[in-house]
Design a protein around this motif. Structure first.
Motif, PDB file in Angstrom:
ATOM      1  N   LEU A 224       0.825  -1.213   0.000  1.00  0.00           N
ATOM      2  CA  LEU A 224       0.000   0.000   0.000  1.00  0.00           C
ATOM      3  C   LEU A 224       0.859   1.262   0.000  1.00  0.00           C
ATOM      4  O   LEU A 224       0.379   2.352   0.275  1.00  0.00           O
ATOM      5  N   ASN A 225       2.172   1.067  -0.252  1.00  0.00           N
ATOM      6  CA  ASN A 225       3.150   2.162  -0.357  1.00  0.00           C
ATOM      7  C   ASN A 225       3.389   2.888   0.971  1.00  0.00           C
ATOM      8  O   ASN A 225       3.805   4.040   0.990  1.00  0.00           O
ATOM      9  N   LYS A 226       3.124   2.213   2.090  1.00  0.00           N
ATOM     10  CA  LYS A 226       3.431   2.773   3.405  1.00  0.00           C
ATOM     11  C   LYS A 226       4.761   2.164   3.865  1.00  0.00           C
ATOM     12  O   LYS A 226       4.826   1.380   4.823  1.00  0.00           O
ATOM     13  N   LEU A 227       5.821   2.548   3.164  1.00  0.00           N
ATOM     14  CA  LEU A 227       7.115   1.885   3.318  1.00  0.00           C
ATOM     15  C   LEU A 227       7.732   2.096   4.692  1.00  0.00           C
ATOM     16  O   LEU A 227       8.242   1.156   5.311  1.00  0.00           O
ATOM     17  N   GLU A 228       7.717   3.332   5.180  1.00  0.00           N
ATOM     18  CA  GLU A 228       8.382   3.605   6.458  1.00  0.00           C
ATOM     19  C   GLU A 228       7.659   2.938   7.627  1.00  0.00           C
ATOM     20  O   GLU A 228       8.291   2.443   8.568  1.00  0.00           O
ATOM     21  N   GLU A 229       6.352   2.910   7.571  1.00  0.00           N
ATOM     22  CA  GLU A 229       5.577   2.233   8.608  1.00  0.00           C
ATOM     23  C   GLU A 229       5.880   0.735   8.612  1.00  0.00           C
ATOM     24  O   GLU A 229       6.011   0.106   9.667  1.00  0.00           O
ATOM     25  N   SER A 230       6.037   0.202   7.408  1.00  0.00           N
ATOM     26  CA  SER A 230       6.377  -1.218   7.262  1.00  0.00           C
ATOM     27  C   SER A 230       7.770  -1.504   7.830  1.00  0.00           C
ATOM     28  O   SER A 230       7.980  -2.490   8.541  1.00  0.00           O
ATOM     29  N   ARG A 231       8.733  -0.642   7.517  1.00  0.00           N
ATOM     30  CA  ARG A 231      10.116  -0.833   7.996  1.00  0.00           C
ATOM     31  C   ARG A 231      10.181  -0.834   9.522  1.00  0.00           C
ATOM     32  O   ARG A 231      10.862  -1.673  10.121  1.00  0.00           O
ATOM     33  N   LYS A 232       9.480   0.083  10.167  1.00  0.00           N
ATOM     34  CA  LYS A 232       9.500   0.172  11.635  1.00  0.00           C
ATOM     35  C   LYS A 232       8.952  -1.111  12.273  1.00  0.00           C
ATOM     36  O   LYS A 232       9.485  -1.589  13.268  1.00  0.00           O
ATOM     37  N   LEU A 233       7.876  -1.646  11.685  1.00  0.00           N
ATOM     38  CA  LEU A 233       7.303  -2.889  12.203  1.00  0.00           C
ATOM     39  C   LEU A 233       8.327  -4.017  12.155  1.00  0.00           C
ATOM     40  O   LEU A 233       8.509  -4.767  13.123  1.00  0.00           O
ATOM     41  N   LEU A 234       9.008  -4.135  11.018  1.00  0.00           N
ATOM     42  CA  LEU A 234       9.970  -5.221  10.840  1.00  0.00           C
ATOM     43  C   LEU A 234      11.173  -5.067  11.759  1.00  0.00           C
ATOM     44  O   LEU A 234      11.664  -6.052  12.337  1.00  0.00           O
ATOM     45  N   GLU A 235      11.651  -3.859  11.921  1.00  0.00           N
ATOM     46  CA  GLU A 235      12.808  -3.635  12.804  1.00  0.00           C
ATOM     47  C   GLU A 235      12.444  -3.935  14.259  1.00  0.00           C
ATOM     48  O   GLU A 235      13.278  -4.451  15.012  1.00  0.00           O
ATOM     49  N   ASN A 236      11.220  -3.623  14.655  1.00  0.00           N
ATOM     50  CA  ASN A 236      10.770  -3.947  16.020  1.00  0.00           C
ATOM     51  C   ASN A 236      10.715  -5.456  16.243  1.00  0.00           C
ATOM     52  O   ASN A 236      11.059  -5.956  17.317  1.00  0.00           O
ATOM     53  N   VAL A 237      10.278  -6.184  15.213  1.00  0.00           N
ATOM     54  CA  VAL A 237      10.231  -7.643  15.315  1.00  0.00           C
ATOM     55  C   VAL A 237      11.638  -8.205  15.445  1.00  0.00           C
ATOM     56  O   VAL A 237      11.910  -9.067  16.295  1.00  0.00           O
ATOM     57  N   ILE A 238      12.559  -7.733  14.604  1.00  0.00           N
ATOM     58  CA  ILE A 238      13.940  -8.236  14.609  1.00  0.00           C
ATOM     59  C   ILE A 238      14.624  -7.952  15.945  1.00  0.00           C
ATOM     60  O   ILE A 238      15.408  -8.765  16.448  1.00  0.00           O
ATOM     61  N   ASP A 239      14.325  -6.808  16.545  1.00  0.00           N
ATOM     62  CA  ASP A 239      14.969  -6.418  17.808  1.00  0.00           C
ATOM     63  C   ASP A 239      14.357  -7.100  19.038  1.00  0.00           C
ATOM     64  O   ASP A 239      14.915  -7.010  20.133  1.00  0.00           O
ATOM     65  N   ASN A 240      13.222  -7.748  18.870  1.00  0.00           N
ATOM     66  CA  ASN A 240      12.559  -8.381  20.011  1.00  0.00           C
ATOM     67  C   ASN A 240      13.352  -9.594  20.501  1.00  0.00           C
ATOM     68  O   ASN A 240      13.739 -10.452  19.712  1.00  0.00           O
ATOM     69  N   ARG A 241      13.568  -9.679  21.797  1.00  0.00           N
ATOM     70  CA  ARG A 241      14.370 -10.769  22.372  1.00  0.00           C
ATOM     71  C   ARG A 241      13.705 -12.131  22.199  1.00  0.00           C
ATOM     72  O   ARG A 241      14.387 -13.154  22.053  1.00  0.00           O
ATOM     73  N   ASP A 242      12.381 -12.169  22.208  1.00  0.00           N
ATOM     74  CA  ASP A 242      11.657 -13.441  22.135  1.00  0.00           C
ATOM     75  C   ASP A 242      11.777 -14.134  20.782  1.00  0.00           C
ATOM     76  O   ASP A 242      11.428 -15.310  20.645  1.00  0.00           O
ATOM     77  N   ILE A 243      12.258 -13.411  19.780  1.00  0.00           N
ATOM     78  CA  ILE A 243      12.334 -13.998  18.439  1.00  0.00           C
ATOM     79  C   ILE A 243      13.729 -14.544  18.119  1.00  0.00           C
ATOM     80  O   ILE A 243      13.922 -15.250  17.122  1.00  0.00           O
ATOM     81  N   GLN A 244      14.695 -14.246  18.979  1.00  0.00           N
ATOM     82  CA  GLN A 244      16.088 -14.600  18.681  1.00  0.00           C
ATOM     83  C   GLN A 244      16.320 -16.104  18.600  1.00  0.00           C
ATOM     84  O   GLN A 244      17.226 -16.555  17.893  1.00  0.00           O
ATOM     85  N   ASN A 245      15.547 -16.894  19.331  1.00  0.00           N
ATOM     86  CA  ASN A 245      15.723 -18.351  19.289  1.00  0.00           C
ATOM     87  C   ASN A 245      14.757 -19.027  18.318  1.00  0.00           C
ATOM     88  O   ASN A 245      14.521 -20.230  18.379  1.00  0.00           O
ATOM     89  N   LYS A 246      14.195 -18.231  17.409  1.00  0.00           N
ATOM     90  CA  LYS A 246      13.286 -18.769  16.390  1.00  0.00           C
ATOM     91  C   LYS A 246      13.811 -18.336  15.017  1.00  0.00           C
ATOM     92  O   LYS A 246      13.359 -17.340  14.443  1.00  0.00           O
ATOM     93  N   PRO A 247      14.775 -19.080  14.472  1.00  0.00           N
ATOM     94  CA  PRO A 247      15.456 -18.675  13.239  1.00  0.00           C
ATOM     95  C   PRO A 247      14.534 -18.461  12.048  1.00  0.00           C
ATOM     96  O   PRO A 247      14.802 -17.582  11.220  1.00  0.00           O
ATOM     97  N   PHE A 248      13.462 -19.248  11.948  1.00  0.00           N
ATOM     98  CA  PHE A 248      12.576 -19.085  10.800  1.00  0.00           C
ATOM     99  C   PHE A 248      11.930 -17.701  10.799  1.00  0.00           C
ATOM    100  O   PHE A 248      11.900 -17.019   9.768  1.00  0.00           O
ATOM    101  N   LEU A 249      11.395 -17.287  11.941  1.00  0.00           N
ATOM    102  CA  LEU A 249      10.748 -15.974  12.029  1.00  0.00           C
ATOM    103  C   LEU A 249      11.746 -14.846  11.796  1.00  0.00           C
ATOM    104  O   LEU A 249      11.439 -13.845  11.136  1.00  0.00           O
ATOM    105  N   LEU A 250      12.948 -15.007  12.335  1.00  0.00           N
ATOM    106  CA  LEU A 250      13.983 -13.982  12.168  1.00  0.00           C
ATOM    107  C   LEU A 250      14.360 -13.857  10.689  1.00  0.00           C
ATOM    108  O   LEU A 250      14.506 -12.741  10.160  1.00  0.00           O
ATOM    109  N   ALA A 251      14.522 -15.007  10.026  1.00  0.00           N
ATOM    110  CA  ALA A 251      14.852 -14.996   8.591  1.00  0.00           C
ATOM    111  C   ALA A 251      13.717 -14.379   7.778  1.00  0.00           C
ATOM    112  O   ALA A 251      13.954 -13.628   6.822  1.00  0.00           O
ATOM    113  N   LEU A 252      12.476 -14.684   8.160  1.00  0.00           N
ATOM    114  CA  LEU A 252      11.316 -14.130   7.456  1.00  0.00           C
ATOM    115  C   LEU A 252      11.276 -12.610   7.586  1.00  0.00           C
ATOM    116  O   LEU A 252      10.986 -11.897   6.614  1.00  0.00           O
TER     117      LEU A 252
END
Length: 550
Positions: A224-252
């Motif tokens: 929907l061309n909301k690029l910056e909003e999309s980027r912030k969501l993804l960076e928050n997911v990557i930085d979350n500690r609970d996702i670090q031991n789940k390689p599939f989600l991190l790779a996604l």
């Protein structure tokens, strides 16, 4: 009862423990008492905890998940538990790219004769599993229909069973993905919001689904061309500690972030994020997802003019795609046959069930009638001992008209005439069906799914859930050409639009353009392009570069 017994036993043991006559056995009794307390305290883990652990392993290593889940299946004899475990194993095989084995797990699920004995939750869960299988195989229309049918049940939203709530969360997530594939990103976002609304986030499975929803949401925002909003969501997911031991989600998350940079023209950053994502799962059997990363890396390195990395990942993509594509086709054929088998079995079971009910009803009615007649005749016999004379009297005066009527009923005559005048062309496609196929073709065109190299008339008819003959007839009548001519024209028009609107594609080699469009070879693409435009792809690109074509 058990509590009273335990209290009584403990009291007796303690009394003996302090009895002078049994002082010699005090030590042994004390050991037995402590051992009993220890054994009673070591109860087996709750099934929900074990399943939650299996679900975590799904995002850590599919092979470990399969081994762990199979060990649970062996030790647990509960039918409903087995169905839940089968779904996790099936999903693990799908993530490995083994679609045939994934569908094969369905073959061991409950039959229609067992289904009524299952709880309401398990019946809903089994249908959800089918919708998920359809989606894994790219049969999005079939998946959407199953989910719509489930979500139309009002009771589903009023049930307080936490297991039904989490299934509701998964159903909305499935539907969001179906809408995303059909490019209805607004509807996809609404379904993701509903999925989050019912998500309690009280265990690992719920948290994982929450992370997935954020990643899927970012993809829709990007479209929907909301690029910056999309980027912030993804960076928050990557930085979350609970996702670090789940390689599939991190790779996604890294793979989706790479799309952001590619759209911004930062091809180096795009490739860097893809490499990060690949490093998380490189030694894990997430083959379906690896294929997607290989394809994206091919595009990024091509845009960077890095021929060495381009060819390296292009070869990996082709090898993986060939293997997975053949397996997926077999999986589609398998699930269609399997579904037909279960449908036939279901019809047979329901027919037998109805016949059984009918015979029971006939038996009950016969029993009532016979007993009624016996009581009646006993009563009549007692009331009048001259029953035989009465019976003969009635027999002499009884008249039964059994002769058939000569005149036929006028309504029957009309029915016969109507039957003779049945439209002999009833086997032709109806206007409603024709409009439905045209609508589905339009959705299919908008989703650019004609770019799939393995696309064929039979595969498209399976995905749409329509008859091959009807589909071919509609394409011939409304598109003015056969299926091959129709799909080739769509592909050529697609690349012409990209060449005119995106200068990046002007730098691509003809062989890559052919592969991107789904053609089997460089020469096939060139011949078809020339037959439709009057010039070769290279000549067409030169004309655009010179400004002669706009």
């Amino acid at each position: 009862m058990k509590t009273d017994f335990k209290k009584t036993t403990s009291k007796l043991i303690m009394e003996q423990l302090f009895t002078k006559e049994n002082q010699k056995n005090n030590f042994l009794i004390l050991i037995l008492l402590l051992g009993s307390i220890f054994i009673n305290g070591q109860s087996s883990p709750d099934f929900t905890i074990l399943v939650d652990k299996a679900f975590q392993k799904l995002y850590q290593n599919p092979d470990d998940c399969i081994s762990y889940s199979q060990s649970l299946q062996i030790s647990d004899r509960n039918t409903e538990h087995k169905i839940i475990i089968q779904n996790i194993i099936s999903q693990a095989y799908a993530m490995k790219g083994d679609y045939v084995e994934s569908v094969n797990i369905l073959n061991t699920r409950e039959g229609p004769e067992e289904r009524p004995s299952l709880s309401r939750f398990m019946q809903i869960y089994s249908d959800y599993n089918l919708a998920e299988q359809y989606q894994n195989l790219g049969l999005y229309n079939q998946s959407q229909r199953v989910v719509l049918r489930l979500l139309s049940q009002n009771k589903l939203f009023k049930d307080d069973d936490p297991r039904i709530k989490i299934t509701l969360v998964k159903l909305y997530q499935l539907q969001a993905i179906n809408f995303k594939i059909k490019r209805d990103y607004t509807a996809a976002l609404k379904n993701l919001d509903k999925s989050d609304y019912y998500n309690s986030n009280d265990n690992e499975e719920n948290k994982i689904i929450g992370f997935e929803n954020e990643i899927f949401r970012s993809s829709c925002l990007m479209k929907l061309n909301k690029l910056e909003e999309s980027r912030k969501l993804l960076e928050n997911v990557i930085d979350n500690r609970d996702i670090q031991n789940k390689p599939f989600l991190l790779a996604l998350a890294y793979e989706r972030l790479s799309q952001y940079y590619f759209l911004k023209g930062a091809y180096g950053a795009s490739a860097q994020n893809l490499e990060k994502g690949l490093s998380k799962i490189e030694n894990l059997p997430y083959n379906s997802f690896k294929k997607k990363i290989y394809e994206s890396l091919t595009k990024s390195y091509f845009a960077l003019h890095n021929d060495e990395r381009y060819h390296y990942y292009s070869n990996l993509y082709k090898t993986t795609n060939t293997k997975l594509d053949a397996n997926k086709k077999e999986g589609v054929r398998y699930i269609v046959k399997l579904f037909e088998f279960y449908q036939n079995k279901k019809v047979e079971f329901e027919t037998q069930n109805e016949l059984r009910k009918t015979w029971i009803l006939v038996g009950v009615i016969s029993f009532v009638i016979i007993n009624g007649l016996i009581i009646y005749f006993i009563f009549e016999t007692r009331r009048n001992r001259d029953l035989k004379k009465q019976f003969e009297f009635f027999k002499k005066h009884e008249t039964i008209d059994t002769s058939p009527g000569r005149d036929q009923h006028p309504l029957l005559e009309k029915a016969v005439v109507g039957y003779k005048n049945v439209d002999k062309e009833s086997n032709k496609i109806s206007k409603e069906k024709e409009d439905e196929i045209l609508r589905k073709l339009e959705e299919w065109e908008q989703a650019n799914r004609y770019l799939n190299q393995s696309m064929s008339l039979s595969l498209l008819s399976t995905q749409m859930g329509v008859n091959t003959k009807y589909l071919s007839e509609v394409i011939n009548n409304h598109k003015g050409k056969n299926f091959n001519g129709y799909i080739n024209e769509l592909r050529i028009n697609h690349i012409i639009h990209l060449l005119k609107t995106d200068s990046t594609y002007l730098n691509y080699k003809v062989s890559y353009l052919a592969e991107y469009l789904g053609f089997s070879s460089h020469s096939a693409f060139t011949n078809i392009f020339k037959s439709l435009t009057g010039m070769s792809p290279n000549a067409y690109v030169q004309e655009i570069t010179k400004g002669k074509i706009s």
